[in-house]
Design an enzyme around this catalytic site. Structure first.
Site, PDB file in Angstrom:
ATOM      1  N   SER A 190      42.031   7.846 -48.240  1.00 54.10           N
ATOM      2  CA  SER A 190      42.245   6.540 -48.857  1.00 54.10           C
ATOM      3  C   SER A 190      42.152   5.478 -47.782  1.00 54.10           C
ATOM      4  CB  SER A 190      43.638   6.484 -49.509  1.00 54.10           C
ATOM      5  OG  SER A 190      43.989   5.164 -49.876  1.00 54.10           O
ATOM      6  N   TYR A 203      52.670   8.337 -49.750  1.00 54.85           N
ATOM      7  CA  TYR A 203      51.269   8.462 -50.134  1.00 54.85           C
ATOM      8  C   TYR A 203      50.354   8.173 -48.946  1.00 54.85           C
ATOM      9  CZ  TYR A 203      46.838   7.408 -52.469  1.00 54.85           C
ATOM     10  OH  TYR A 203      45.513   7.383 -52.843  1.00 54.85           O
TER      11      TYR A 203
END
Length: 299
Positions: A190, A203
């Protein structure tokens, strides 16, 4: 909307600037209940046999990026084993149908990726159902925003790592004995591996770990002719967002304020990156992180 992913044009208005209303669903969220619905490329992706005869296992294949990848792979000629949670079956049914409409085999294998036993069984069932395995694509992820560190409890922190990192490890370890030379593994990091959001500490940490794990694996597995690479998406409209992934109050501005493109990505725009890294076109690409983030500069 573009006719297909090859249509020439300005990328900024290629997909609409969305302003989702404030909305919430329990995890893991259903794409069918989102407003607006993400664009998976079901009406636009055109295959050119770039993955003809390939046998791919894709996690998170019921919705979002994973579903867009499953559709693209099938239209490129690959058979697909789809991993997703049992409660996501209604979304998965649509993707299974689209894979089969492309004339390819779909092998649905629902289960919980936080269970190491399921991860190993997933690989075994994929190999059995597909008659082999030569592509592994780890997309499934857990993302839950917490404004303060004190709100991030031990259970969530561990569950995020088990879903995002441990599952990829278990799946890859189980898959490698089945993968022939020429096989590929594509993991999903990400933008937050480089620019961590302060309300998504767990995350973002997992995405950095995935990046590092993949680069180490790439050096080890290239000796067997297996390439490992990573796709790192920027803000992309998927079921993660309305199911606790971000502050619901921020949804109307999702992606539009951060990206130089002025909008969030749609899952359809991520799928070609996975196709490229899985196809033989990328034969000299290993240990690479392909950032698909609308121009948000990374180190």
């Amino acid at each position: 909307m573009p006719k297909d992913q090859y249509t020439f044009g300005d990328p900024r208005p290629r997909y609409p600037v969305i302003s989702p209303p404030v909305q919430q669903q329990p995890e893991p969220g259903l794409e069918s209940e989102m407003t607006p619905k993400p664009d998976l490329g079901a009406d636009s992706y055109r295959g050119t046999e770039r993955l003809a005869g390939r046998k791919a296992l894709i996690t998170g294949a019921d919705s979002g990026i994973g579903a867009a990848v499953a559709i693209a792979f099938a239209r490129e000629g690959a058979d697909v084993a789809l991993s997703y949670l049992p409660e996501e079956q209604s979304d998965a049914d649509r993707i299974i149908a689209l894979v089969e409409e492309a004339g390819r085999t779909a092998v649905p294998i629902p289960g919980d990726l936080t269970d190491a036993g399921y991860c190993r069984d997933l690989v075994a069932k994929a190999v059995e159902g597909l008659g082999g395995l030569d592509a592994v694509v780890n997309v499934a992820g857990k993302q839950v925003w917490q404004e303060h560190l004190e709100d991030l409890d031990d259970e969530q922190f561990e569950a995020t790592f088990r879903t995002n990192v441990f599952a990829a490890f278990h799946i890859i370890k189980a898959a490698v004995p089945h993968l022939p030379a020429g096989a590929t593994i594509v993991n999903t990091a990400s933008l937050e591996a480089y620019v961590p959001a302060p309300d998504r500490l767990d995350y973002a940490s997992t995405k950095g770990a995935i990046n590092n794990l993949s680069k180490g694996l790439s050096q080890q597995l290239i000796e067997r002719g297996i390439r490992v690479n990573v796709v790192a998406p920027g803000p992309t409209w998927t079921a993660l967002q309305p199911s606790g992934g971000v502050d619901p109050e921020s949804l109307p501005e999702f992606g539009s304020s951060e990206s130089p493109m002025g909008r969030a990505a749609q899952p359809a725009e991520l799928a070609p990156a996975y196709v490229f890294l899985t196809s033989s076109e990328s034969s000299f690409v290993a240990g690479e992180t392909l950032n698909v983030n609308g121009g948000m500069v990374t180190p």
